[in-house]
Design a protein around this motif. Structure first.
Motif, PDB file in Angstrom:
ATOM      1  N   GLU A  54       0.847  -1.203   0.000  1.00  0.00           N
ATOM      2  CA  GLU A  54       0.000   0.000   0.000  1.00  0.00           C
ATOM      3  C   GLU A  54       0.880   1.249   0.000  1.00  0.00           C
ATOM      4  O   GLU A  54       0.606   2.213  -0.717  1.00  0.00           O
ATOM      5  CB  GLU A  54      -0.929   0.018   1.229  1.00  0.00           C
ATOM      6  CG  GLU A  54      -1.994  -1.043   1.224  1.00  0.00           C
ATOM      7  CD  GLU A  54      -3.164  -0.750   0.294  1.00  0.00           C
ATOM      8  OE1 GLU A  54      -3.186   0.310  -0.371  1.00  0.00           O
ATOM      9  OE2 GLU A  54      -4.065  -1.597   0.229  1.00  0.00           O
ATOM     10  N   LYS A  55       1.948   1.209   0.765  1.00  0.00           N
ATOM     11  CA  LYS A  55       2.874   2.345   0.817  1.00  0.00           C
ATOM     12  C   LYS A  55       3.597   2.506  -0.528  1.00  0.00           C
ATOM     13  O   LYS A  55       3.752   3.620  -1.026  1.00  0.00           O
ATOM     14  CB  LYS A  55       3.884   2.135   1.943  1.00  0.00           C
ATOM     15  CG  LYS A  55       4.790   3.300   2.163  1.00  0.00           C
ATOM     16  CD  LYS A  55       5.687   3.091   3.374  1.00  0.00           C
ATOM     17  CE  LYS A  55       6.598   4.300   3.546  1.00  0.00           C
ATOM     18  NZ  LYS A  55       7.464   4.176   4.699  1.00  0.00           N
ATOM     19  N   ALA A  58       1.408   4.030  -3.268  1.00  0.00           N
ATOM     20  CA  ALA A  58       0.997   5.415  -3.018  1.00  0.00           C
ATOM     21  C   ALA A  58       1.939   6.407  -3.694  1.00  0.00           C
ATOM     22  O   ALA A  58       1.582   7.570  -3.878  1.00  0.00           O
ATOM     23  CB  ALA A  58       0.941   5.679  -1.513  1.00  0.00           C
ATOM     24  N   GLU A  60       4.043   8.283  -6.696  1.00  0.00           N
ATOM     25  CA  GLU A  60       3.606   8.730  -8.025  1.00  0.00           C
ATOM     26  C   GLU A  60       4.090   7.815  -9.135  1.00  0.00           C
ATOM     27  O   GLU A  60       3.399   7.618 -10.125  1.00  0.00           O
ATOM     28  CB  GLU A  60       4.113  10.151  -8.296  1.00  0.00           C
ATOM     29  CG  GLU A  60       3.278  11.216  -7.632  1.00  0.00           C
ATOM     30  CD  GLU A  60       3.702  12.603  -8.082  1.00  0.00           C
ATOM     31  OE1 GLU A  60       3.963  12.794  -9.289  1.00  0.00           O
ATOM     32  OE2 GLU A  60       3.755  13.482  -7.224  1.00  0.00           O
ATOM     33  N   ALA A  78      -3.850   0.402  -8.412  1.00  0.00           N
ATOM     34  CA  ALA A  78      -3.061   1.626  -8.529  1.00  0.00           C
ATOM     35  C   ALA A  78      -2.289   1.729  -9.838  1.00  0.00           C
ATOM     36  O   ALA A  78      -1.793   2.794 -10.179  1.00  0.00           O
ATOM     37  CB  ALA A  78      -2.086   1.706  -7.348  1.00  0.00           C
TER      38      ALA A  78
END
Length: 169
Positions: A54-55, A58, A60, A78
């Motif tokens: 998840e990190k 996140a 870009e 993502a």
């Protein structure tokens, strides 16, 4: 291509394609096996592994290679590009033999690959297209309808794509 997830069977060439694309696009590369396993080849607890991903997603820009189907939705949701190396079992088996010849066994800390050939790993590779491909396809359709999906069924196709990206052709 700013957020790329590369998935595929063991021995399909995920790490190799990731290194080449990462260099060409100046993307930070994460090899999931290096995140999942410690120096003694012990896995992280699932919740910690998911939290680390998840990190990572996140950010870009990123390129993450690895299967780990249990956390694949995190990367798919993502990603703007998903590269699925859907190669035949014999090609993947040859890939792990080549890796063994190149690295001579053991864990490679740079990309997290643990060069350990077991019968269960060989069976996994042989059954990947029948057992895992439908799961990967369903997860991709469900979690990455927004992403550009590139499916390669041969090393030649994958290498041609990377060459085109690298040279701008």
């Amino acid at each position: 291509m700013e957020r790329i997830a590369i998935i595929g069977c063991g021995g399909s060439g995920k790490s190799t394609i990731a290194k080449r694309l990462g260099r060409a696009l100046n993307l930070p590369i994460t090899h999931l096996d290096a995140v999942y396993y410690d120096e003694n080849w012990q896995p992280l607890p699932q919740d910690q592994f998911a939290a680390r991903q998840e990190k990572l997603v996140a950010a870009e820009r990123w390129l993450i290679e690895g299967n780990h189907a249990s956390t694949l939705p995190i990367r798919l949701a993502a990603a703007d590009t998903v590269i699925f190396l859907d190669l035949p079992a014999m090609t993947c088996l040859w890939g792990i033999v080549q890796r063994r010849l190149r690295y001579r066994g053991g864990q490679h800390h740079q990309d997290g690959v643990f060069d350990r050939i077991t019968w269960s790993f060989v069976r996994y590779i042989i059954g990947y297209r029948k057992q895992m491909r439908p799961k990967v396809t369903a997860l991709t359709q469900q979690h990455a309808p927004h992403a550009r999906l590139l499916t390669f069924t041969s090393r030649q196709q994958a290498n041609k794509f990377v060459t085109e990206v690298t040279t701008g052709a």
